[in-house]
Motif scaffolding. Structure first.
Motif, short mmCIF file in Angstrom:
data_model
loop_
_atom_site.label_atom_id
_atom_site.label_comp_id
_atom_site.label_asym_id
_atom_site.label_seq_id
_atom_site.Cartn_x
_atom_site.Cartn_y
_atom_site.Cartn_z
N PHE A 149 35.56 25.92 37.60
CA PHE A 149 35.31 26.81 38.67
C PHE A 149 36.35 27.49 39.43
CE2 PHE A 149 31.46 24.45 37.84
CZ PHE A 149 30.49 25.40 37.82
N THR A 150 37.30 28.05 38.78
CA THR A 150 38.57 28.63 39.45
C THR A 150 38.32 30.16 39.90
OG1 THR A 150 39.48 29.44 37.32
CG2 THR A 150 40.22 27.14 37.97
N VAL A 151 39.10 30.49 40.76
CA VAL A 151 39.01 32.00 41.09
C VAL A 151 38.97 32.83 40.00
CG1 VAL A 151 39.92 33.66 42.65
CG2 VAL A 151 39.49 31.35 43.35
N VAL A 205 36.10 35.47 38.75
CA VAL A 205 36.37 36.87 38.79
C VAL A 205 36.28 37.40 37.31
CG1 VAL A 205 38.33 38.70 38.93
CG2 VAL A 205 38.11 36.90 40.74
N PHE A 206 36.33 36.41 36.43
CA PHE A 206 36.57 36.99 34.87
C PHE A 206 35.04 37.20 34.63
CE2 PHE A 206 36.35 35.92 30.50
CZ PHE A 206 37.36 36.89 29.94
N LEU A 207 34.07 36.29 35.08
CA LEU A 207 32.64 36.47 34.75
C LEU A 207 31.98 37.47 35.60
CD1 LEU A 207 31.41 32.83 34.96
CD2 LEU A 207 31.39 34.36 32.79
N LEU A 208 32.50 37.79 36.90
CA LEU A 208 32.00 39.05 37.52
C LEU A 208 32.36 40.44 37.00
CD1 LEU A 208 32.69 37.80 41.28
CD2 LEU A 208 30.52 37.91 39.94
#
Length: 214
Positions: free
Chosen positions: A5-7, A11-14
């Protein structure tokens, strides 16, 4: 588990979610336009336009969407995103055409006859009397179709290796081999799909209630 659960991962999933919604919104928008045209054509009592619309709708609806993705990508050699938009537009147009046709037929004949008695032309009746009411009646069904499109965009990863939401998640899964990490990632993916689609479904239900109350 914190390393999952890194930023950067979020962001990659978003970014994948954005691509999923981008393809879905454009496909629904274009399909609504083309579907309306086909629905009007098929609603004609007779003529070649009715046959063209009927043949298109029946062929497209009875062939799996995943096959249309293959056809568009391999025959027309489009880029992955363009092929995704085109294939979903082709398939969804046929589905929406039937939804819209049902909406058109839901308008009371008495209102049409009243408009005719006032001297309105067929085109005026369609645009000023039938379509406004039909659109209101069929909005919930269109929103439900939107949910279907969002879920079906997951086909694009397996066919085109397009990095939409599922594609991004699969890439992340390649980086984390622990079983617990894979389950958590799949759970997060399911949660994202659920939140997006549940929100749209709730909007559709409210639209249906508002339609029935009028």
């Amino acid at each position: 588990m914190q390393e999952l659960f890194t930023v950067n991962n979020m962001v990659f999933l978003l970014e994948g979610l954005y691509l999923t919604l981008y393809i879905s919104v454009i496909a629904i928008f274009l399909s609504s336009i083309f579907g309306t045209i086909l629905a009007i054509m098929r609603n004609q009592e007779r003529g070649i336009l009715k046959w063209i619309a009927t043949i298109y709708i029946e062929i497209v609806r009875n062939v799996p969407n995943i096959l249309w993705i293959f056809v568009i990508f391999l025959i027309f050699r489009l880029k992955s995103v363009d092929a995704g938009v085109a294939s979903f537009t082709i398939f969804t147009t046929a589905a929406l055409a039937e939804i819209i046709r049902g909406g058109l037929n839901s308008v009371a004949k008495g209102e049409i006859e009243a408009a005719e008695s006032q001297g309105l032309t067929n085109s005026q009746i369609m645009w000023h009397i039938i379509l406004p009411q039909a659109i209101r009646n069929m909005l919930p069904a269109i929103m439900s179709q939107f949910v279907t499109v969002i879920k079906d965009t997951s086909f694009l990863w397996s066919v085109l290796a397009l990095q939409e939401l599922l594609g991004k998640a699969n890439i992340l899964m390649g980086r984390y081999t622990a079983t617990s990490q894979v389950f958590v990632l799949y759970g997060l993916l399911a949660l994202i799909y659920f939140v997006v689609n549940f929100t749209i479904s709730q909007i559709a239900q409210k639209l249906a209630k508002n339609t029935r109350s009028r």
